[in-house]
Write a protein that holds these residues in place. Structure first.
Motif, mmCIF file in Angstrom:
data_model
loop_
_atom_site.group_PDB
_atom_site.id
_atom_site.type_symbol
_atom_site.label_atom_id
_atom_site.label_comp_id
_atom_site.label_asym_id
_atom_site.label_seq_id
_atom_site.Cartn_x
_atom_site.Cartn_y
_atom_site.Cartn_z
ATOM 1 N N TYR A 39 -32.007 -19.132 -9.533
ATOM 2 C CA TYR A 39 -32.949 -19.707 -10.487
ATOM 3 C C TYR A 39 -33.739 -18.597 -11.160
ATOM 4 C CZ TYR A 39 -31.615 -23.802 -7.882
ATOM 5 O OH TYR A 39 -30.882 -24.776 -7.280
ATOM 6 N N THR A 40 -34.019 -18.775 -12.426
ATOM 7 C CA THR A 40 -34.615 -17.693 -13.199
ATOM 8 C C THR A 40 -36.108 -17.853 -13.451
ATOM 9 O OG1 THR A 40 -34.043 -18.809 -15.259
ATOM 10 C CG2 THR A 40 -32.447 -17.227 -14.385
ATOM 11 N N GLY A 41 -36.693 -18.979 -13.104
ATOM 12 C CA GLY A 41 -38.097 -19.178 -13.426
ATOM 13 C C GLY A 41 -38.881 -19.881 -12.338
ATOM 14 N N LEU A 42 -40.191 -19.863 -12.508
ATOM 15 C CA LEU A 42 -41.091 -20.468 -11.535
ATOM 16 C C LEU A 42 -40.978 -21.987 -11.472
ATOM 17 C CD1 LEU A 42 -44.247 -18.263 -12.147
ATOM 18 C CD2 LEU A 42 -42.695 -18.190 -10.190
ATOM 19 N N HIS A 43 -40.428 -22.608 -12.515
ATOM 20 C CA HIS A 43 -40.283 -24.063 -12.518
ATOM 21 C C HIS A 43 -39.389 -24.526 -11.363
ATOM 22 C CE1 HIS A 43 -40.979 -27.850 -14.599
ATOM 23 N NE2 HIS A 43 -39.738 -28.173 -14.319
ATOM 24 N N ALA A 44 -38.539 -23.646 -10.871
ATOM 25 C CA ALA A 44 -37.692 -23.965 -9.727
ATOM 26 C C ALA A 44 -38.529 -24.347 -8.507
ATOM 27 C CB ALA A 44 -36.778 -22.787 -9.388
ATOM 28 N N LEU A 45 -39.736 -23.779 -8.398
ATOM 29 C CA LEU A 45 -40.609 -24.110 -7.267
ATOM 30 C C LEU A 45 -41.076 -25.558 -7.333
ATOM 31 C CD1 LEU A 45 -42.710 -20.848 -7.068
ATOM 32 C CD2 LEU A 45 -40.726 -21.505 -5.682
ATOM 33 N N ARG A 46 -41.250 -26.067 -8.539
ATOM 34 C CA ARG A 46 -41.621 -27.474 -8.717
ATOM 35 C C ARG A 46 -40.495 -28.372 -8.211
ATOM 36 N NH1 ARG A 46 -44.951 -30.916 -11.556
ATOM 37 N NH2 ARG A 46 -43.943 -32.674 -12.580
ATOM 38 N N HIS A 47 -39.264 -28.036 -8.562
ATOM 39 C CA HIS A 47 -38.123 -28.822 -8.105
ATOM 40 C C HIS A 47 -37.959 -28.713 -6.586
ATOM 41 C CE1 HIS A 47 -36.936 -30.022 -12.046
ATOM 42 N NE2 HIS A 47 -36.819 -28.775 -12.457
ATOM 43 N N PHE A 48 -38.203 -27.526 -6.046
ATOM 44 C CA PHE A 48 -38.145 -27.362 -4.593
ATOM 45 C C PHE A 48 -39.147 -28.287 -3.917
ATOM 46 C CE2 PHE A 48 -40.220 -25.539 -0.874
ATOM 47 C CZ PHE A 48 -39.172 -25.552 0.023
ATOM 48 N N TYR A 49 -40.376 -28.314 -4.448
ATOM 49 C CA TYR A 49 -41.414 -29.151 -3.851
ATOM 50 C C TYR A 49 -41.028 -30.630 -3.915
ATOM 51 C CZ TYR A 49 -45.808 -31.482 -2.928
ATOM 52 O OH TYR A 49 -46.768 -32.314 -2.408
ATOM 53 N N ALA A 50 -40.512 -31.071 -5.049
ATOM 54 C CA ALA A 50 -40.087 -32.471 -5.173
ATOM 55 C C ALA A 50 -38.987 -32.778 -4.157
ATOM 56 C CB ALA A 50 -39.601 -32.762 -6.594
ATOM 57 N N SER A 51 -38.031 -31.875 -4.014
ATOM 58 C CA SER A 51 -36.942 -32.077 -3.054
ATOM 59 C C SER A 51 -37.474 -32.131 -1.634
ATOM 60 C CB SER A 51 -35.922 -30.946 -3.171
ATOM 61 O OG SER A 51 -35.382 -30.894 -4.454
ATOM 62 N N TRP A 52 -38.436 -31.290 -1.334
ATOM 63 C CA TRP A 52 -39.047 -31.249 -0.010
ATOM 64 C C TRP A 52 -39.764 -32.567 0.273
ATOM 65 C CZ3 TRP A 52 -43.662 -27.558 1.331
ATOM 66 C CH2 TRP A 52 -43.798 -27.443 2.712
ATOM 67 N N CYS A 53 -40.449 -33.104 -0.721
ATOM 68 C CA CYS A 53 -41.126 -34.397 -0.561
ATOM 69 C C CYS A 53 -40.135 -35.518 -0.281
ATOM 70 C CB CYS A 53 -41.928 -34.734 -1.820
ATOM 71 S SG CYS A 53 -43.425 -33.747 -2.017
ATOM 72 N N ILE A 54 -38.976 -35.468 -0.921
ATOM 73 C CA ILE A 54 -37.984 -36.543 -0.837
ATOM 74 C C ILE A 54 -37.132 -36.454 0.421
ATOM 75 C CG2 ILE A 54 -35.915 -37.481 -1.949
ATOM 76 C CD1 ILE A 54 -37.254 -36.518 -4.644
ATOM 77 N N ASN A 55 -36.703 -35.256 0.809
ATOM 78 C CA ASN A 55 -35.802 -35.110 1.951
ATOM 79 C C ASN A 55 -36.369 -35.772 3.198
ATOM 80 O OD1 ASN A 55 -33.724 -33.755 0.677
ATOM 81 N ND2 ASN A 55 -34.601 -31.736 1.088
ATOM 82 N N ARG A 56 -35.475 -36.313 4.002
ATOM 83 C CA ARG A 56 -35.869 -36.990 5.236
ATOM 84 C C ARG A 56 -36.492 -36.000 6.220
ATOM 85 N NH1 ARG A 56 -30.229 -40.327 5.823
ATOM 86 N NH2 ARG A 56 -30.672 -41.813 4.168
ATOM 87 N N PRO A 57 -37.416 -36.473 7.053
ATOM 88 C CA PRO A 57 -38.047 -35.581 8.042
ATOM 89 C C PRO A 57 -37.032 -34.889 8.948
ATOM 90 C CG PRO A 57 -39.311 -37.594 7.856
ATOM 91 C CD PRO A 57 -38.047 -37.794 7.040
ATOM 92 N N GLU A 58 -35.958 -35.576 9.324
ATOM 93 C CA GLU A 58 -34.956 -34.947 10.194
ATOM 94 C C GLU A 58 -34.205 -33.812 9.490
ATOM 95 O OE1 GLU A 58 -33.141 -38.969 8.842
ATOM 96 O OE2 GLU A 58 -35.101 -38.250 9.496
ATOM 97 N N ASN A 59 -34.357 -33.742 8.165
ATOM 98 C CA ASN A 59 -33.759 -32.648 7.391
ATOM 99 C C ASN A 59 -34.818 -31.650 6.927
ATOM 100 O OD1 ASN A 59 -31.207 -33.806 7.619
ATOM 101 N ND2 ASN A 59 -31.504 -35.045 5.799
ATOM 102 N N GLY A 60 -36.024 -31.748 7.489
ATOM 103 C CA GLY A 60 -37.081 -30.800 7.168
ATOM 104 C C GLY A 60 -37.995 -31.214 6.026
ATOM 105 N N GLY A 61 -37.849 -32.435 5.522
ATOM 106 C CA GLY A 61 -38.685 -32.891 4.424
ATOM 107 C C GLY A 61 -39.755 -33.859 4.884
ATOM 108 N N PHE A 62 -40.383 -34.500 3.915
ATOM 109 C CA PHE A 62 -41.442 -35.461 4.220
ATOM 110 C C PHE A 62 -40.956 -36.905 4.196
ATOM 111 C CE2 PHE A 62 -44.159 -32.018 2.287
ATOM 112 C CZ PHE A 62 -44.689 -31.595 3.485
ATOM 113 N N GLY A 63 -39.847 -37.186 3.517
ATOM 114 C CA GLY A 63 -39.323 -38.541 3.435
ATOM 115 C C GLY A 63 -40.235 -39.499 2.698
ATOM 116 N N LEU A 64 -40.853 -39.037 1.629
ATOM 117 C CA LEU A 64 -41.814 -39.871 0.902
ATOM 118 C C LEU A 64 -41.110 -40.866 -0.020
ATOM 119 C CD1 LEU A 64 -44.389 -37.117 -0.101
ATOM 120 C CD2 LEU A 64 -44.477 -38.691 1.846
#
Length: 134
Positions: free
Chosen positions: A66-91
């Motif tokens: 990834y070439t820009g800081l906007h990738a961190l926004r997508h990472f955060y969204a993915s982290w919020c969505i991923n299931r807790p058993e996969n290291g996310g929040f499962g929101l």
């Protein structure tokens, strides 16, 4: 807040009294943040892609995916969505929408819908069908 206060006391000082200055206490430019911080972090984490080129030894040249800081926004969204058993929040989608500041749930689901659990367990559907239809 405590960590920011400690950092502010320890960070390089300058006339602008910045919290995240460069080493001389001046404004840190976006291009430097990407080049000196984001790309090395992505490369160290293995988030890389081939450039399609090879070096003098014939080895494939890799670079940060990834070439820009906007990738961190997508990472955060993915982290919020991923299931807790996969290291996310499962929101739920609505909570992700609020955290991301999207104007509507449609924006959230159009952008990140593929990351949410499908919720369509085929075995449960087959059992229900068998129960209903015999």
């Amino acid at each position: 807040m405590t960590a920011l206060r400690v950092w502010r006391a320890d960070c390089p000082k300058g006339d602008l009294n910045l919290v995240f200055p460069n080493t001389e206490g001046n404004i840190e430019w976006h291009a430097n943040i990407v080049k000196r911080w984001l790309h090395p972090a992505l490369e160290a984490a293995g988030v890389i892609a081939e450039t399609g080129e090879t070096d003098a030894d014939g080895e494939r040249i890799m670079e940060a995916k990834y070439t820009g800081l906007h990738a961190l926004r997508h990472f955060y969204a993915s982290w919020c969505i991923n299931r807790p058993e996969n290291g996310g929040f499962g929101l739920p989608a609505k909570v992700v929408q609020e955290r991301m500041g999207h104007s509507s749930i449609v924006v959230t689901l159009d952008t990140y819908g593929h990351l949410f659990p499908k919720g369509d367990d085929a075995s449960a559907m087959n059992a229900a069908t068998a129960s209903l239809l015999g």
